[in-house]
Design an enzyme around this catalytic site. Structure first.
Site, PDB file in Angstrom:
ATOM      1  N   ARG A 132      47.090  -0.983 -20.678  1.00 50.93           N
ATOM      2  CA  ARG A 132      48.403  -1.322 -21.227  1.00 50.93           C
ATOM      3  C   ARG A 132      48.484  -0.804 -22.660  1.00 50.93           C
ATOM      4  O   ARG A 132      47.485  -0.832 -23.397  1.00 50.93           O
ATOM      5  CB  ARG A 132      48.590  -2.836 -21.234  1.00 50.93           C
ATOM      6  CG  ARG A 132      48.877  -3.429 -19.865  1.00 50.93           C
ATOM      7  CD  ARG A 132      50.291  -3.090 -19.396  1.00 50.93           C
ATOM      8  NE  ARG A 132      50.669  -3.805 -18.199  1.00 50.93           N
ATOM      9  CZ  ARG A 132      50.861  -3.232 -17.012  1.00 50.93           C
ATOM     10  NH1 ARG A 132      50.667  -1.941 -16.842  1.00 50.93           N
ATOM     11  NH2 ARG A 132      51.256  -3.962 -15.981  1.00 50.93           N
ATOM     12  N   HIS A 158      53.871   6.350 -17.988  1.00 47.08           N
ATOM     13  CA  HIS A 158      53.540   5.141 -17.211  1.00 47.08           C
ATOM     14  C   HIS A 158      53.846   5.345 -15.721  1.00 47.08           C
ATOM     15  O   HIS A 158      54.572   4.559 -15.113  1.00 47.08           O
ATOM     16  CB  HIS A 158      54.299   3.917 -17.764  1.00 47.08           C
ATOM     17  CG  HIS A 158      53.649   2.606 -17.412  1.00 47.08           C
ATOM     18  ND1 HIS A 158      53.559   1.549 -18.292  1.00 47.08           N
ATOM     19  CD2 HIS A 158      53.054   2.191 -16.264  1.00 47.08           C
ATOM     20  CE1 HIS A 158      52.953   0.529 -17.691  1.00 47.08           C
ATOM     21  NE2 HIS A 158      52.629   0.908 -16.467  1.00 47.08           N
TER      22      HIS A 158
END
Ligand code: GLV
Length: 307
Positions: free
Chosen positions: A222, A270
């Site tokens: 993340r 992402h």
């Protein structure tokens, strides 16, 4: 008893069909359709809806994604079970991306991209895979599946996790006491940790300094785990030779961010691993069945650990 799908309509249609076939006794609603909130027993969503308290009989909240860090502390009532998305589609995509990333960094693709820009034809020496040590930070299901995909290449594989693990063909380190030992032997560091209070900012200057000279980073955890400035300094000093990042903080990365144009950095938006509605619906249905049979659901989050 009803299930509420709180995400995009196209994926919802696939879920609806699977539910009608497999769990016809559960009524299915998509976001925006009218239903009395107290009928909702199961909810799937990317984040907790602001009006979650309306669903007074909510029992299980399924995350659309593999991570659950986007459910902010306090946004999910304590009695509601929170479940991570563990499904074949996500796993397969992560296997692909990790293989792509490790090979990109192993085979010097960032340097060749730069050479191509300058019309330079210059072969670079690389070690055989057996001498490239690939270390996984985090040894959860996605890391273990990715490790299995990498095995045939012959890399020297290791991993670190909070609690001790045993994985065939992988040197496993665990606990804070072995963290430095793990880092100092990771030529390619793959971050696949969940985002928690402990892992926030973990990829910092101190961590980079502990990696071997010329190490590389593949970040598929993340964004907030990475200190961008520390990475740029480590790349500019040459201590870190390259990085491939699928996650940043913030996302999207602002146009002026120095990482975009850094010659040693590859960025993807992402996309490493995305929930696939067909296989995800199957996983959620299977979990509801498990729950009804009194079995533990796959991916049930330990609310005290946050993953
Ligand atoms: C993507 O990052 C996910 O959590 O599924």
């Amino acid at each position: 008893m009803a299930f509420l799908f709180n995400s995009d309509a196209a994926r919802g249609a696939i879920f609806r069909e699977a539910f009608a076939r497999e769990l016809p006794d559960i009524e299915f609603f998509q976001a925006g359709e009218s239903v009395e909130p107290e009928r909702i027993r199961y909810l799937i969503s990317w984040t907790a809806p602001e009006d979650i308290a309306r669903y007074s009989n909510l029992e299980i909240l399924f995350s659309i994604g593999a991570g659950v860090d986007q459910f902010k502390p306090g946004s999910v009532p304590r009695h509601v079970k929170l479940v991570r998305m563990i499904e074949d589609g996500i796993t397969r995509m992560m296997q692909e991306y990790v293989a792509l990333g490790v090979l990109t960094l192993h085979r010097e693709m960032t340097a060749y991209r730069e050479q191509q820009r300058q019309a330079q034809w210059r072969p670079l020496a690389i070690p055989p895979a057996s001498e490239r040590r690939v270390g996984f930070l985090g040894l959860g299901l996605l890391a273990q599946a990715s490790i299995e995909r990498l095995k045939p290449f012959g890399f020297a594989l290791s991993g670190w996790s909070r609690n001790s693990k045993e994985i065939d063909g992988v040197e496993c380190f665990s606990g804070a006491g072995r963290f430095a030992d793990f880092l100092q032997q990771a030529d390619i560091l793959v971050c696949l940790l969940p985002l928690t209070d402990e892992t926030q900012g973990i990829l910092d200057a101190e961590l980079f300094a502990r990696l071997p000279e010329g190490a590389r980073l593949l970040h598929v955890g993340r964004g907030p785990q990475l200190d961008h400035d520390a990475l740029i300094s480590a790349l500019d000093s040459g201590h870190i030779a390259g990085a491939m990042l699928d996650v940043t903080d913030p996302e999207p990365l602002p146009a002026a961010d120095r990482l975009w144009s850094h010659p040693k950095v590859v960025i993807t938006p992402h996309i490493a691993s995305v929930t696939q509605p067909g296989t995800a619906a199957r996983a959620v249905i299977e979990n509801i069945r498990r729950h009804r049979d009194g079995k533990e659901m796959v991916g049930l989050v330990d609310r005290t650990l946050g993953y």
